[in-house]
Design a protein around this motif. Structure first.
Motif, mmCIF file in Angstrom:
data_model
loop_
_atom_site.group_PDB
_atom_site.id
_atom_site.type_symbol
_atom_site.label_atom_id
_atom_site.label_comp_id
_atom_site.label_asym_id
_atom_site.label_seq_id
_atom_site.Cartn_x
_atom_site.Cartn_y
_atom_site.Cartn_z
ATOM 1 N N HIS A 74 0.805 -1.223 0.000
ATOM 2 C CA HIS A 74 0.000 0.000 0.000
ATOM 3 C C HIS A 74 0.842 1.278 0.000
ATOM 4 N N THR A 75 0.228 2.316 -0.553
ATOM 5 C CA THR A 75 0.765 3.673 -0.446
ATOM 6 C C THR A 75 -0.216 4.489 0.383
ATOM 7 N N ILE A 76 0.324 5.088 1.457
ATOM 8 C CA ILE A 76 -0.527 5.779 2.430
ATOM 9 C C ILE A 76 0.000 7.188 2.634
ATOM 10 N N LEU A 77 -0.899 8.160 2.663
ATOM 11 C CA LEU A 77 -0.516 9.530 3.014
ATOM 12 C C LEU A 77 -1.018 9.830 4.420
ATOM 13 N N ILE A 78 -0.179 10.502 5.224
ATOM 14 C CA ILE A 78 -0.624 10.991 6.528
ATOM 15 C C ILE A 78 -0.779 12.502 6.407
ATOM 16 N N ASP A 79 -2.009 12.972 6.417
ATOM 17 C CA ASP A 79 -2.377 14.392 6.285
ATOM 18 C C ASP A 79 -2.012 14.937 4.897
ATOM 19 N N THR A 80 -2.778 15.936 4.479
ATOM 20 C CA THR A 80 -2.632 16.394 3.085
ATOM 21 C C THR A 80 -2.414 17.904 2.951
ATOM 22 N N LEU A 123 -9.115 17.664 11.159
ATOM 23 C CA LEU A 123 -9.655 18.260 9.936
ATOM 24 C C LEU A 123 -9.382 19.762 9.839
ATOM 25 N N HIS A 124 -8.190 20.174 10.226
ATOM 26 C CA HIS A 124 -7.816 21.586 10.097
ATOM 27 C C HIS A 124 -7.307 21.910 8.695
ATOM 28 N N VAL A 125 -7.328 23.196 8.411
ATOM 29 C CA VAL A 125 -7.004 23.739 7.092
ATOM 30 C C VAL A 125 -5.702 23.213 6.494
ATOM 31 N N ASP A 126 -4.690 23.012 7.338
ATOM 32 C CA ASP A 126 -3.358 22.648 6.864
ATOM 33 C C ASP A 126 -3.094 21.140 6.932
ATOM 34 N N HIS A 127 -4.194 20.361 7.072
ATOM 35 C CA HIS A 127 -4.059 18.901 7.150
ATOM 36 C C HIS A 127 -4.947 18.156 6.157
ATOM 37 N N VAL A 128 -5.887 18.877 5.545
ATOM 38 C CA VAL A 128 -6.861 18.199 4.674
ATOM 39 C C VAL A 128 -6.938 18.788 3.268
ATOM 40 N N GLY A 129 -6.111 19.812 2.988
ATOM 41 C CA GLY A 129 -6.311 20.592 1.765
ATOM 42 C C GLY A 129 -6.219 19.812 0.471
ATOM 43 N N TRP A 130 -5.208 18.942 0.387
ATOM 44 C CA TRP A 130 -5.039 18.201 -0.868
ATOM 45 C C TRP A 130 -5.947 16.979 -0.954
ATOM 46 N N ASN A 173 -14.819 27.209 6.016
ATOM 47 C CA ASN A 173 -14.984 26.754 4.630
ATOM 48 C C ASN A 173 -14.115 25.545 4.283
ATOM 49 N N VAL A 174 -13.301 25.091 5.222
ATOM 50 C CA VAL A 174 -12.400 23.964 4.944
ATOM 51 C C VAL A 174 -13.188 22.664 4.812
ATOM 52 N N TYR A 175 -14.130 22.443 5.716
ATOM 53 C CA TYR A 175 -14.916 21.206 5.636
ATOM 54 C C TYR A 175 -15.640 21.139 4.285
ATOM 55 N N GLU A 176 -16.233 22.251 3.889
ATOM 56 C CA GLU A 176 -17.040 22.275 2.664
ATOM 57 C C GLU A 176 -16.192 21.991 1.423
ATOM 58 N N GLU A 177 -14.994 22.550 1.365
ATOM 59 C CA GLU A 177 -14.190 22.398 0.142
ATOM 60 C C GLU A 177 -13.295 21.151 0.152
ATOM 61 N N SER A 178 -12.848 20.754 1.337
ATOM 62 C CA SER A 178 -11.786 19.736 1.383
ATOM 63 C C SER A 178 -12.208 18.411 2.017
ATOM 64 N N VAL A 179 -13.352 18.375 2.684
ATOM 65 C CA VAL A 179 -13.790 17.123 3.312
ATOM 66 C C VAL A 179 -15.114 16.635 2.705
ATOM 67 N N LEU A 180 -16.104 17.514 2.643
ATOM 68 C CA LEU A 180 -17.424 17.115 2.132
ATOM 69 C C LEU A 180 -17.366 16.445 0.748
ATOM 70 N N PRO A 181 -16.562 16.942 -0.180
ATOM 71 C CA PRO A 181 -16.523 16.269 -1.502
ATOM 72 C C PRO A 181 -16.049 14.810 -1.434
ATOM 73 N N VAL A 182 -15.136 14.486 -0.512
ATOM 74 C CA VAL A 182 -14.720 13.072 -0.433
ATOM 75 C C VAL A 182 -15.766 12.235 0.305
ATOM 76 N N VAL A 183 -16.505 12.883 1.226
ATOM 77 C CA VAL A 183 -17.633 12.193 1.884
ATOM 78 C C VAL A 183 -18.689 11.860 0.830
ATOM 79 N N GLU A 184 -19.029 12.853 0.025
ATOM 80 C CA GLU A 184 -20.081 12.661 -0.987
ATOM 81 C C GLU A 184 -19.664 11.668 -2.073
ATOM 82 N N ALA A 185 -18.352 11.520 -2.264
ATOM 83 C CA ALA A 185 -17.869 10.550 -3.250
ATOM 84 C C ALA A 185 -17.827 9.131 -2.678
ATOM 85 N N GLY A 186 -18.198 9.005 -1.398
ATOM 86 C CA GLY A 186 -18.233 7.675 -0.776
ATOM 87 C C GLY A 186 -16.856 7.107 -0.473
#
Ligand SMILES: [Zn+2]
Length: 298
Positions: A74-80, A123-130, A173-186
């Protein structure tokens, strides 16, 4: 400041590589450690501290980045890190960045399609952006084949009005842009309040305080151990002064308790500490120094 090609660390059978998104200098310590900063600490210890912690004006240097863990399978990223193009109305310094993070990831041997898991400490701004990137005006998962794994308490808080407070202005706005889209993508999986093992080699360990449900992530492989500490500490000065909180720690008493617990645990063991925000290599060892602790980069 420039970033260099990172070292590759071996922890048992797996490799760990730093991909730095950015280095930040010129940070006034009295602002970064509100109510805690003690000028005398620097005066008295300047000659014995590791190099690279401050710039020529005695201002702090910190970094933002990702750790890449490669196992046989596996390839794993810790924070983005922070991400590009983000709309951060109350955090102009990190908004609308245009940084070659994905190029650096590729230089570290990883294409987005290859990433199997993205483990997020909080889920802070500097950990989920990518987590996401902007394509034709829409936020889409950057790592389309990955499972994104993070603490449930963080999702519950940052998806709710409760997080809309002064302490979290930088995260608006971090949750909306950087977390919600991956939630909605399942693509997501959450970790319950007790933490727990993941993929056999990892363990999510609750270290709340900096944020409501932050977890550090332990890595054990073939008798060797490392800890991805998340934001238990932001700068090595906190190894020497464990009661100093950063300006970004929301629950300050709890943050101090979690920091001491982590320091106590790693000080007596050969555990590599992989930080998110330390300067230089961002990796090192904590050891005891009388009644306190000290830090050495590796
Ligand atoms: Zn952080």
């Amino acid at each position: 400041m420039t970033t260099e090609i990172s070292k590759v660390y071996q922890v048992g059978d797996v490799t760990v590589t730093r991909v730095t998104e950015m280095m930040l200098g010129g940070i006034p310590p009295e602002v970064y450690f509100p109510g805690s900063w003690d000028r005398m600490f620097l005066e008295e210890n300047r000659d014995s501290l590791p190099s690279g912690l401050i710039d020529g004006n005695s201002q702090l240097i910190v970094s933002i980045g990702t750790w890449v863990v490669k196992t046989t399978n596996h390839t794993i990223l810790i924070d983005t890190a922070t991400g590009n193009d983000k709309n951060l109305p109350l955090n102009p310094d990190l908004a609308n960045l245009q940084l070659p993070y994905l190029k650096r990831l590729k230089e570290a041997g990883v294409t987005p399609e290859e990433v199997d898991y993205v483990l997020l400490t909080h889920l802070h701004v500097d950990h989920v952006g990518w987590n996401t990137k902007l394509v034709d005006g829409k936020w889409v998962p950057t790592f389309p084949n990955a499972k994104y794994v993070f603490p449930l308490a963080e999702q519950e808080y940052y998806s709710s009005e409760a997080s809309h407070n002064k302490a979290n202005e930088v995260n608006f706005n971090v949750y909306e842009e950087s977390v919600l889209p991956v939630v909605e993508a399942g693509l997501t999986q959450t970790i319950g309040p007790e933490g727990g093992h993941f993929l056999e080699i990892f363990k999510f360990i609750p270290t709340p305080g900096h944020s409501i449900g932050q977890m550090s992530i332990s890595l054990k492989s073939d008798g060797e151990e490392a800890l991805f500490g998340a934001d238990v500490m932001h700068h090595p000065f906190q190894v020497f002064n464990p009661d100093w909180n950063s300006m970004y720690c929301e629950f300050t008493d709890l943050a101090r308790i979690s920091r001491l617990r982590v320091l106590e645990y790693i000080a007596d063991r050969p555990v590599i500490y992989f930080s998110t925000h330390f300067p230089e290599s961002a990796a090192g060892y904590v050891t005891r120094n009388g009644d306190s602790y000290k830090w050495d980069f590796i």
